[in-house]
Design a protein around this motif. Sequence first.
Motif, PDB file in Angstrom:
ATOM      1  N   ASN A 213      -0.644  10.186   5.721  1.00 16.44           N
ATOM      2  CA  ASN A 213      -1.105  11.415   5.069  1.00 16.44           C
ATOM      3  C   ASN A 213      -2.100  11.043   3.975  1.00 16.44           C
ATOM      4  O   ASN A 213      -1.730  10.563   2.911  1.00 16.44           O
ATOM      5  CB  ASN A 213       0.108  12.166   4.490  1.00 16.44           C
ATOM      6  N   ASP A 214      -3.389  11.274   4.231  1.00 21.39           N
ATOM      7  CA  ASP A 214      -4.430  10.878   3.279  1.00 21.39           C
ATOM      8  C   ASP A 214      -4.287  11.586   1.939  1.00 21.39           C
ATOM      9  O   ASP A 214      -4.572  11.009   0.885  1.00 21.39           O
ATOM     10  CB  ASP A 214      -5.826  11.169   3.860  1.00 21.39           C
ATOM     11  N   ILE A 215      -3.853  12.844   1.972  1.00 15.65           N
ATOM     12  CA  ILE A 215      -3.715  13.590   0.721  1.00 15.65           C
ATOM     13  C   ILE A 215      -2.603  12.998  -0.133  1.00 15.65           C
ATOM     14  O   ILE A 215      -2.752  12.817  -1.342  1.00 15.65           O
ATOM     15  CB  ILE A 215      -3.453  15.083   1.009  1.00 15.65           C
ATOM     16  N   GLN A 216      -1.468  12.674   0.497  1.00 18.55           N
ATOM     17  CA  GLN A 216      -0.374  12.065  -0.244  1.00 18.55           C
ATOM     18  C   GLN A 216      -0.776  10.709  -0.812  1.00 18.55           C
ATOM     19  O   GLN A 216      -0.387  10.344  -1.926  1.00 18.55           O
ATOM     20  CB  GLN A 216       0.855  11.919   0.652  1.00 18.55           C
ATOM     21  N   MET A 217      -1.557   9.953  -0.063  1.00 22.54           N
ATOM     22  CA  MET A 217      -2.030   8.668  -0.571  1.00 22.54           C
ATOM     23  C   MET A 217      -2.985   8.869  -1.751  1.00 22.54           C
ATOM     24  O   MET A 217      -2.978   8.093  -2.709  1.00 22.54           O
ATOM     25  CB  MET A 217      -2.728   7.876   0.533  1.00 22.54           C
ATOM     26  N   SER A 218      -3.799   9.905  -1.704  1.00 21.71           N
ATOM     27  CA  SER A 218      -4.700  10.204  -2.823  1.00 21.71           C
ATOM     28  C   SER A 218      -3.907  10.652  -4.049  1.00 21.71           C
ATOM     29  O   SER A 218      -4.257  10.305  -5.189  1.00 21.71           O
ATOM     30  CB  SER A 218      -5.694  11.302  -2.419  1.00 21.71           C
ATOM     31  N   GLU A 219      -2.849  11.426  -3.832  1.00 27.91           N
ATOM     32  CA  GLU A 219      -1.967  11.817  -4.930  1.00 27.91           C
ATOM     33  C   GLU A 219      -1.351  10.588  -5.587  1.00 27.91           C
ATOM     34  O   GLU A 219      -1.280  10.484  -6.822  1.00 27.91           O
ATOM     35  CB  GLU A 219      -0.839  12.720  -4.414  1.00 27.91           C
ATOM     36  N   LEU A 220      -0.929   9.653  -4.768  1.00 24.44           N
ATOM     37  CA  LEU A 220      -0.307   8.440  -5.286  1.00 24.44           C
ATOM     38  C   LEU A 220      -1.312   7.620  -6.090  1.00 24.44           C
ATOM     39  O   LEU A 220      -0.997   7.088  -7.158  1.00 24.44           O
ATOM     40  CB  LEU A 220       0.247   7.611  -4.122  1.00 24.44           C
ATOM     41  N   ARG A 221      -2.524   7.521  -5.574  1.00 25.72           N
ATOM     42  CA  ARG A 221      -3.577   6.804  -6.305  1.00 25.72           C
ATOM     43  C   ARG A 221      -3.785   7.429  -7.690  1.00 25.72           C
ATOM     44  O   ARG A 221      -3.871   6.718  -8.708  1.00 25.72           O
ATOM     45  CB  ARG A 221      -4.888   6.849  -5.515  1.00 25.72           C
ATOM     46  N   ALA A 222      -3.853   8.771  -7.743  1.00 23.58           N
ATOM     47  CA  ALA A 222      -4.063   9.465  -9.016  1.00 23.58           C
ATOM     48  C   ALA A 222      -2.899   9.217  -9.978  1.00 23.58           C
ATOM     49  O   ALA A 222      -3.107   9.032 -11.179  1.00 23.58           O
ATOM     50  CB  ALA A 222      -4.236  10.958  -8.767  1.00 23.58           C
ATOM     51  N   LEU A 223      -1.669   9.208  -9.442  1.00 22.87           N
ATOM     52  CA  LEU A 223      -0.498   8.949 -10.282  1.00 22.87           C
ATOM     53  C   LEU A 223      -0.561   7.564 -10.909  1.00 22.87           C
ATOM     54  O   LEU A 223      -0.367   7.401 -12.126  1.00 22.87           O
ATOM     55  CB  LEU A 223       0.777   9.079  -9.443  1.00 22.87           C
ATOM     56  N   VAL A 224      -0.848   6.562 -10.088  1.00 23.93           N
ATOM     57  CA  VAL A 224      -0.884   5.177 -10.582  1.00 23.93           C
ATOM     58  C   VAL A 224      -1.979   5.010 -11.630  1.00 23.93           C
ATOM     59  O   VAL A 224      -1.778   4.346 -12.660  1.00 23.93           O
ATOM     60  CB  VAL A 224      -1.087   4.198  -9.408  1.00 23.93           C
ATOM     61  N   GLU A 225      -3.126   5.609 -11.401  1.00 21.87           N
ATOM     62  CA  GLU A 225      -4.220   5.465 -12.353  1.00 21.87           C
ATOM     63  C   GLU A 225      -3.958   6.228 -13.653  1.00 21.87           C
ATOM     64  O   GLU A 225      -4.521   5.894 -14.697  1.00 21.87           O
ATOM     65  CB  GLU A 225      -5.531   5.914 -11.708  1.00 21.87           C
TER      66      GLU A 225
ATOM     67  N   ASP B 102       0.885  -1.048   8.884  1.00 24.29           N
ATOM     68  CA  ASP B 102       0.257   0.189   8.437  1.00 24.29           C
ATOM     69  C   ASP B 102       0.674   0.542   7.011  1.00 24.29           C
ATOM     70  O   ASP B 102      -0.156   0.936   6.179  1.00 24.29           O
ATOM     71  CB  ASP B 102       0.644   1.318   9.401  1.00 24.29           C
ATOM     72  N   ILE B 103       1.956   0.393   6.716  1.00 22.80           N
ATOM     73  CA  ILE B 103       2.477   0.720   5.384  1.00 22.80           C
ATOM     74  C   ILE B 103       1.853  -0.177   4.322  1.00 22.80           C
ATOM     75  O   ILE B 103       1.390   0.288   3.276  1.00 22.80           O
ATOM     76  CB  ILE B 103       4.018   0.582   5.365  1.00 22.80           C
ATOM     77  N   VAL B 104       1.848  -1.476   4.588  1.00 24.55           N
ATOM     78  CA  VAL B 104       1.286  -2.442   3.636  1.00 24.55           C
ATOM     79  C   VAL B 104      -0.174  -2.122   3.335  1.00 24.55           C
ATOM     80  O   VAL B 104      -0.628  -2.201   2.185  1.00 24.55           O
ATOM     81  CB  VAL B 104       1.429  -3.874   4.213  1.00 24.55           C
ATOM     82  N   LYS B 105      -0.903  -1.743   4.368  1.00 25.77           N
ATOM     83  CA  LYS B 105      -2.336  -1.469   4.224  1.00 25.77           C
ATOM     84  C   LYS B 105      -2.595  -0.160   3.478  1.00 25.77           C
ATOM     85  O   LYS B 105      -3.366  -0.119   2.516  1.00 25.77           O
ATOM     86  CB  LYS B 105      -2.972  -1.422   5.611  1.00 25.77           C
ATOM     87  N   LYS B 106      -1.921   0.910   3.878  1.00 26.64           N
ATOM     88  CA  LYS B 106      -2.193   2.231   3.309  1.00 26.64           C
ATOM     89  C   LYS B 106      -1.692   2.367   1.868  1.00 26.64           C
ATOM     90  O   LYS B 106      -2.324   3.034   1.046  1.00 26.64           O
ATOM     91  CB  LYS B 106      -1.553   3.307   4.189  1.00 26.64           C
ATOM     92  N   PHE B 107      -0.551   1.733   1.555  1.00 22.68           N
ATOM     93  CA  PHE B 107       0.002   1.856   0.207  1.00 22.68           C
ATOM     94  C   PHE B 107      -0.734   0.973  -0.800  1.00 22.68           C
ATOM     95  O   PHE B 107      -0.376   0.950  -1.978  1.00 22.68           O
ATOM     96  CB  PHE B 107       1.496   1.550   0.198  1.00 22.68           C
ATOM     97  N   ASP B 108      -1.757   0.291  -0.343  1.00 21.40           N
ATOM     98  CA  ASP B 108      -2.582  -0.495  -1.261  1.00 21.40           C
ATOM     99  C   ASP B 108      -3.214   0.386  -2.338  1.00 21.40           C
ATOM    100  O   ASP B 108      -3.600  -0.105  -3.396  1.00 21.40           O
ATOM    101  CB  ASP B 108      -3.662  -1.230  -0.464  1.00 21.40           C
ATOM    102  N   VAL B 109      -3.294   1.700  -2.088  1.00 19.90           N
ATOM    103  CA  VAL B 109      -3.843   2.619  -3.101  1.00 19.90           C
ATOM    104  C   VAL B 109      -3.001   2.600  -4.369  1.00 19.90           C
ATOM    105  O   VAL B 109      -3.488   2.946  -5.451  1.00 19.90           O
ATOM    106  CB  VAL B 109      -3.925   4.067  -2.564  1.00 19.90           C
ATOM    107  N   ALA B 110      -1.728   2.204  -4.264  1.00 17.62           N
ATOM    108  CA  ALA B 110      -0.839   2.168  -5.426  1.00 17.62           C
ATOM    109  C   ALA B 110      -0.999   0.884  -6.237  1.00 17.62           C
ATOM    110  O   ALA B 110      -0.382   0.738  -7.290  1.00 17.62           O
ATOM    111  CB  ALA B 110       0.618   2.317  -4.988  1.00 17.62           C
ATOM    112  N   LYS B 111      -1.804  -0.048  -5.747  1.00 14.89           N
ATOM    113  CA  LYS B 111      -2.016  -1.327  -6.429  1.00 14.89           C
ATOM    114  C   LYS B 111      -0.683  -2.000  -6.763  1.00 14.89           C
ATOM    115  O   LYS B 111      -0.463  -2.465  -7.883  1.00 14.89           O
ATOM    116  CB  LYS B 111      -2.845  -1.115  -7.702  1.00 14.89           C
ATOM    117  N   TYR B 112       0.209  -2.032  -5.762  1.00 13.27           N
ATOM    118  CA  TYR B 112       1.539  -2.587  -6.007  1.00 13.27           C
ATOM    119  C   TYR B 112       1.452  -4.079  -6.302  1.00 13.27           C
ATOM    120  O   TYR B 112       0.609  -4.801  -5.773  1.00 13.27           O
ATOM    121  CB  TYR B 112       2.481  -2.300  -4.838  1.00 13.27           C
ATOM    122  N   THR B 113       2.344  -4.526  -7.187  1.00 17.05           N
ATOM    123  CA  THR B 113       2.328  -5.914  -7.650  1.00 17.05           C
ATOM    124  C   THR B 113       3.385  -6.765  -6.959  1.00 17.05           C
ATOM    125  O   THR B 113       3.272  -7.989  -6.924  1.00 17.05           O
ATOM    126  CB  THR B 113       2.572  -5.973  -9.163  1.00 17.05           C
TER     127      THR B 113
END
Length: 367
Positions: A259-271, A293-304
């Motif tokens: 879900n691209d929108i949910q991934m964008s929401e997550l990016r905004a939250l992290v930033e 797929d999960i590892v790649k898409k959740f990269d928007v969260a900049k997980y450590t």
Amino acid sequence: MKIKKYMVNDIREALDQIKKDLGEDAVILSTRSIKKGGFFGIGSRRFLEVTAVAEEKNEQHANKDIYRFEEILVKNREKRQEEEIRELKQMLQEMKSMMFSKQVDLPQNMQKLLKALQIHEVDPVVSNKIMEYIHIAYGDVPVDDNFKQRLSEHIVPFVKTEVPILEKSVLFVGPTGVGKTTTLAKIAAKLKLIHKKQVAILTLDTYRIAATEQLKTYAAIMDIPMRVAYTPKEAKLELDAMHDFDVILIDTAGRSQNNDIQMSELRALVETITPSVCFLVVGMNCKYSDLKDIVKKFDVAKYTHTILTKMDETRSYGHIINISQLSGIPLAYITNGQRVPEDIIEANSRELSHILSKEVLKVAQSG
């Protein structure tokens, strides 16, 4: 602040209505698919329920961190292009690695070992590298317990682990149903009971009432304060209000990597909240293709760091290797049950390699 829900046929229709009603600076809080109409579910139609929020005009100057819709779409296009390049590189690497197994006629026991690694869904590139090293070092090998330690030594270089120091804000993200809330509770209990830290909990998982109530129960039992936030801006305010605590653990709603929108929401939250540590939590029982797929898409969260859950619910242990090989990010914890706080272990490369080698040899011996 204005919050409004829309019942639409698709996301494009939602975007048009949101722009018209709330303006260009509106942000989507959540999306979900629902059925309406029909008789006992027969003949019902599927709609998309979208919740959006916009600042009042006199507040807009203070909200510089929220993405405009156009910016989100541009970033998503750029992200997809980067992903395509990474996929091509991965494909070339896999093709190169597969040359070993095609060119070398492996002895019978080596074939059993390779098949066992494949059954455990170990990344094919890594599987072939392990077999290449073993073949060069030993020629043929026994598949009995005496070989366990040597196999473990060849697995260790591919298992990247690190348990971070937890302080300030710690965010938990991941797909739905992987056990983020329970994992957070286990870590909270250890921080408070063993490490004597001043711990607080903040949850943004307001979509599932059961999850919030579960976390409230854990927090009450452990005498840990808990607060709820509904937007990234509210979360930032709550974090500022709890700055006196040693550690603030932040729970989030499960999100679909598709879900691209949910991934964008997550990016905004992290930033917006800029956590000190961000854990990507993934079920060890997911398929290898889904893990990629999960590892790649959740990269928007900049997980450590990463956490693998549900070790007790699978017989495939290959993700002990795969999670760090795919992401380049160290594995911090593995959970192996529902008990709080007992069923969680700190990731250690040698211990995990020993566990994986033991399970691989079991399969090889049975074959």
